[in-house]
Design a protein around this motif. Structure first.
Motif, PDB file in Angstrom:
ATOM      1  N   ALA A  35      -6.369  11.857   3.805  1.00 26.48           N
ATOM      2  CA  ALA A  35      -5.009  12.058   4.475  1.00 26.48           C
ATOM      3  C   ALA A  35      -4.688  12.999   5.225  1.00 26.48           C
ATOM      4  CB  ALA A  35      -4.055  12.096   2.935  1.00 26.48           C
ATOM      5  N   THR A 183       5.120   0.981  -1.758  1.00 24.25           N
ATOM      6  CA  THR A 183       4.288   2.404  -1.282  1.00 24.25           C
ATOM      7  C   THR A 183       3.214   2.327  -2.130  1.00 24.25           C
ATOM      8  OG1 THR A 183       6.573   3.271  -0.418  1.00 24.25           O
ATOM      9  CG2 THR A 183       4.529   4.661  -0.797  1.00 24.25           C
ATOM     10  N   THR A 186       0.432   0.054  -1.416  1.00 29.22           N
ATOM     11  CA  THR A 186      -0.244   0.239  -0.216  1.00 29.22           C
ATOM     12  C   THR A 186      -1.167   1.423  -0.676  1.00 29.22           C
ATOM     13  OG1 THR A 186       1.895  -0.104   0.971  1.00 29.22           O
ATOM     14  CG2 THR A 186       0.034   1.026   2.154  1.00 29.22           C
ATOM     15  N   ALA A 187      -0.857   2.442  -1.323  1.00 28.34           N
ATOM     16  CA  ALA A 187      -1.823   3.294  -1.687  1.00 28.34           C
ATOM     17  C   ALA A 187      -3.054   2.805  -2.311  1.00 28.34           C
ATOM     18  CB  ALA A 187      -1.106   4.561  -2.327  1.00 28.34           C
ATOM     19  N   GLU A 188      -2.867   1.857  -3.555  1.00 29.21           N
ATOM     20  CA  GLU A 188      -3.948   1.393  -3.980  1.00 29.21           C
ATOM     21  C   GLU A 188      -4.728   0.554  -3.151  1.00 29.21           C
ATOM     22  OE1 GLU A 188      -3.173  -1.893  -7.461  1.00 29.21           O
ATOM     23  OE2 GLU A 188      -1.844  -0.237  -7.795  1.00 29.21           O
ATOM     24  N   ARG A 191      -6.926   2.750  -1.175  1.00 29.13           N
ATOM     25  CA  ARG A 191      -7.940   3.388  -2.045  1.00 29.13           C
ATOM     26  C   ARG A 191      -9.006   2.167  -2.487  1.00 29.13           C
ATOM     27  NH1 ARG A 191      -4.615   5.673  -6.199  1.00 29.13           N
ATOM     28  NH2 ARG A 191      -5.853   4.134  -7.659  1.00 29.13           N
ATOM     29  N   GLU A 203       0.500  10.588   6.744  1.00 30.99           N
ATOM     30  CA  GLU A 203       1.572  10.290   5.870  1.00 30.99           C
ATOM     31  C   GLU A 203       2.654  11.562   5.717  1.00 30.99           C
ATOM     32  OE1 GLU A 203       2.834   6.890   4.933  1.00 30.99           O
ATOM     33  OE2 GLU A 203       4.459   8.431   5.056  1.00 30.99           O
ATOM     34  N   PHE A 208       3.028   9.419  -2.176  1.00 26.63           N
ATOM     35  CA  PHE A 208       2.143   8.372  -1.438  1.00 26.63           C
ATOM     36  C   PHE A 208       0.488   9.414  -1.252  1.00 26.63           C
ATOM     37  CE2 PHE A 208      -0.146   6.682   2.165  1.00 26.63           C
ATOM     38  CZ  PHE A 208      -0.139   5.157   1.426  1.00 26.63           C
ATOM     39  N   VAL A 209       0.770  10.408  -0.770  1.00 30.25           N
ATOM     40  CA  VAL A 209      -0.382  11.248  -0.609  1.00 30.25           C
ATOM     41  C   VAL A 209      -1.038  11.440  -2.051  1.00 30.25           C
ATOM     42  CG1 VAL A 209      -1.628  13.401   0.568  1.00 30.25           C
ATOM     43  CG2 VAL A 209       0.371  12.304   1.485  1.00 30.25           C
ATOM     44  N   ALA A 211      -0.649   9.542  -4.602  1.00 33.50           N
ATOM     45  CA  ALA A 211      -1.211   8.400  -4.928  1.00 33.50           C
ATOM     46  C   ALA A 211      -2.746   8.181  -4.571  1.00 33.50           C
ATOM     47  CB  ALA A 211      -0.328   7.171  -4.845  1.00 33.50           C
ATOM     48  N   LEU A 212      -2.883   8.645  -3.318  1.00 38.73           N
ATOM     49  CA  LEU A 212      -4.198   8.430  -2.535  1.00 38.73           C
ATOM     50  C   LEU A 212      -5.446   9.208  -3.161  1.00 38.73           C
ATOM     51  CD1 LEU A 212      -3.312   8.422   1.145  1.00 38.73           C
ATOM     52  CD2 LEU A 212      -3.653   6.415   0.032  1.00 38.73           C
TER      53      LEU A 212
END
Ligand SMILES: Nc1ncnc2c1ncn2[C@@H]1O[C@H](COP(=O)(O)OP(=O)(O)OP(=O)(O)O)[C@@H](O)[C@H]1O
Ligand SMILES: [Mg+2]
Lengths: 246, 374
Positions: A35, A183, A186-188, A191, A203, A208-209, A211-212
């Motif tokens: 990220a 969101t 998307t992260a999932e 990954r 991002e 979100f970050v 979650a990444l």
């Protein structure tokens, strides 16, 4: 240490005397998920422009797979090497159908002659169906891309990126315009792609970050300010200063 | 799910074109003058000219309507095709000219040429001239496009340099030193492939050929634009840089369609010249190229048949107005362009089709829901 997918060393680029990229160095390993965060104007998008052949650096090295110098190549060359990019502002082909947007993005021969003699195939239709399923647009395949909502366009562009099957995905602010649930999806998705492919995500959204759950690079004034886990960089006083000082 | 080659709109147009292509020559050759249904010879030539304009419009639509390349110089490709055909027709006059020189066309004798300029060689052979009709515009388009597209000249800048291109050719062709008849151009043609150009049968044959060429042009355009290549072109029109980031070499695609289009325009010019009997530098005038854009805008961009329709409408309107009220023609044309741009972004074709769709919806209110259930 894993092999490097992308290697930037002391890259500089200025616009009319303003140093947008200033001694930037960065290494992305094969299969890594990374990220990149940073305040507005930090140079994040410009960095992607340099990696994808849109902008030439004034100096510095940009090396792909340890041996290919990206600074000599243009956008089409970089794309053909296996670098896919999603734009900050969703950019799809508005007057083509969603399916055709994906069809044009599917990996394959990009030459004029190949396009002229191209015949749609069962296999191609299946790949498109699969992608539509992943991006949640199964019922919208025949709609014009221009008629989609902002969030759906984001998904379509992610689908177009996946369709290219690139080795490295550069994703510029994918979550803008998406609902919280989207969101997280998307992260999932990103990954799950990492590992097999390398992914670099820009991002602003800290949720979100988080979650990444990956290594984070903080960019500021065109160079790397801090790098490490999210907790590590967010404890860094300089980072706090940059983010709070705005 | 892929678009059919012959859509409803294309089918209707081709059917009508076929009827006209057959009926007009019959009306001229078979039905005696004076009886109803007779088509006078000058009308055959006039309609044949319209068909050439329509083909020219289709060629522009291919680049503008699909790839978004607004060429304001397409008249140049048309004129070059016309000159290539004109050169053949000049050579075919042979020693029947005023000066009875078997080798040199009259204007060269008049200007004191002692021998035929090198670039006139070969034009005595029809097949060679026919090749040049496509080759010369094609090469110009290739060279011009290679530089312009590679340097990523787009939008207004591209339009301006295409306009400059045709203007430069206009000035060049005006000069006697070009060896192409200067300001008078090429004219006084006698026959083509041995057939007298003034004979009704020859005129009808040229008319039929123009009709076939238009039909073929639309089909070629349709094959290109329904292929994946056509979708890449639309992608370029919609978001050029996105297309590059997908790995497509945009400049190659533009160059391809630009060259095909130029060759099509050249064919239109070649069919035009024997029907009007003259080709002169006026065909290169920038205003001509702008008029083509108006045809396409009026008919409806990106539809091929719309472009042809627009050309036919404007040409017919022009023939009428320039005879009835010569001084207002240009104002009418300008007004049409402004009105179409503001009120009919999809052109006449778009208007007709939305009318029809409305009618269908009111006649069968739940046709859509029935379709959805089916
Ligand atoms: N082509 C260009 N010409 C001139 N200046 C440019 C150009 N591209 C970028 N810049 C400048 O470089 C700086 C960095 O811009 P960049 O778009 O890379 O920021 P960013 O980190 O992506 O910001 P954001 O979060 O707002 O997207 C900005 O000040 C921008 O104005
Ligand atoms: Mg940005």
């Amino acid at each position: 240490m894993r092999e490097s997918q992308l290697y930037l060393n002391d890259v500089n680029r200025s616009f009319d005397g303003f140093k947008a990229i200033n001694g930037l160095s960065l290494v992305i390993a094969k299969g890594e998920l990374r990220a990149v965060v940073g305040p507005n104007g930090a140079g994040k998008t410009t960095m992607l422009d340099i990696i994808t052949g849109k902008t030439r650096p004034d100096s510095g090295e940009v090396v792909w797979n340890k041996d290919t110098d990206l600074t000599k190549l243009d956008e089409a060359d970089c794309a053909r090497l296996g670098i896919g990019r999603k734009f900050q502002k969703p950019t799809v082909f508005e007057t083509l159908s969603v399916r055709d947007n994906l069809m044009l993005s599917l990996s394959g021969d990009r030459e004029v002659r190949a396009s002229l003699f191209h015949r749609p195939s069962r296999d191609e239709a299946d790949r498109i169906d699969g992608l539509l399923d992943i991006i949640g647009l199964t019922d919208d395949g025949l709609r014009l891309a221009g008629d989609l909502s902002h969030g759906q366009k984001q998904w379509l562009e992610i689908g177009m990126l996946l369709a290219q099957e690139p080795e490295l995905l550069l994703v510029d602010e994918p979550a803008a315009g998406m609902t919280d649930a989207e969101t997280m999806r998307t992260a999932e998705l990103l990954r799950s792609i990492a590992g097999e492919r390398s992914v670099l995500v820009i991002e602003h959204d800290m949720e979100f970050v988080r979650a990444l759950n990956c290594k984070v690079t903080v960019l500021h004034r065109g160079s790397v300010l801090a790098e490490g886990s999210l907790d590590h960089v967010s404890a860094n006083p300089e980072v706090i200063e940059v983010y709070l000082g705005r | 799910m892929t678009e059919p080659l012959i859509s409803r709109r294309i089918g209707i147009f081709l059917a009508l074109l076929f009827v006209v292509t057959v009926a007009v020559p019959l009306g001229n050759l078979v039905i005696a003058p004076g009886s109803t249904g007779h088509v006078p010879s000058h009308i055959v030539a006039l309609l044949g000219k319209y068909l050439c304009y329509a083909l020219l419009a289709v060629s522009l639509d291919l680049v503008w309507g699909f790839a978004g390349i607004l060429s304001l110089g397409h008249g140049a490709f048309f004129a070059l095709g016309g000159y290539a055909m004109g050169m053949h027709l000049m050579r075919e006059i042979g020693d029947r000219g005023v000066y009875a020189n078997p080798l040199l066309p009259d204007f060269m004798v008049f200007l004191g040429y002692s021998e035929l300029p090198w670039f006139w060689y070969g034009f005595d052979m029809f097949w060679f001239a026919a090749l040049m009709v496509m080759f010369v515009p094609g090469v110009l388009a290739f060279v011009f496009g290679w530089f312009a597209f590679r340097s990523r000249v787009t939008g207004v800048y591209l339009s301006i340099i295409t306009q400059a291109m045709t203007y430069a050719l206009l000035l060049a062709f005006f000069r006697n030193e070009m060896g192409l008849g200067g300001n008078n151009g090429l004219t006084d043609f006698r026959d083509v492939l041995g057939f007298d150009l003034t004979a009704d049968s020859t005129r009808s044959a040229l008319f039929v050929l123009s009709g076939l060429a238009l039909g073929a042009g639309i089909l070629v355009g349709r094959i290109l634009t329904t292929s994946k290549l056509g979708k890449v072109l639309v992608a370029v029109r919609d978001a050029e840089s996105r297309t590059r980031f997908l790995g497509y070499r945009v400049e190659h695609y533009k160059l391809f369609v630009f060259v095909v289009s130029a060759m099509m325009a050249g064919i239109a010019g070649a069919l035009y010249v024997p029907q009007v009997g003259i080709i002169n530098p006026g065909e290169f005038s920038p205003a001509n190229s702008i008029e083509i854009v108006i045809w396409v805008a009026l008919g409806g961009r990106g539809t091929l048949v719309g472009a042809a329709l627009g050309a036919l409408l404007v040409a017919a309107g022009k023939s009428y107005l320039t005879a009835a009220f010569p001084e207002i023609w240009l104002f009418v044309l300008g007004a049409v362009f402004i009105l179409v741009t503001i009120f009919l972004p999809k052109g006449v074709l778009g208007l007709i089709e939305s009318r029809r769709a409305q009618k269908r919806d009111t006649l069968v209110p739940d046709a859509k829901s029935a379709e959805a259930k089916a």
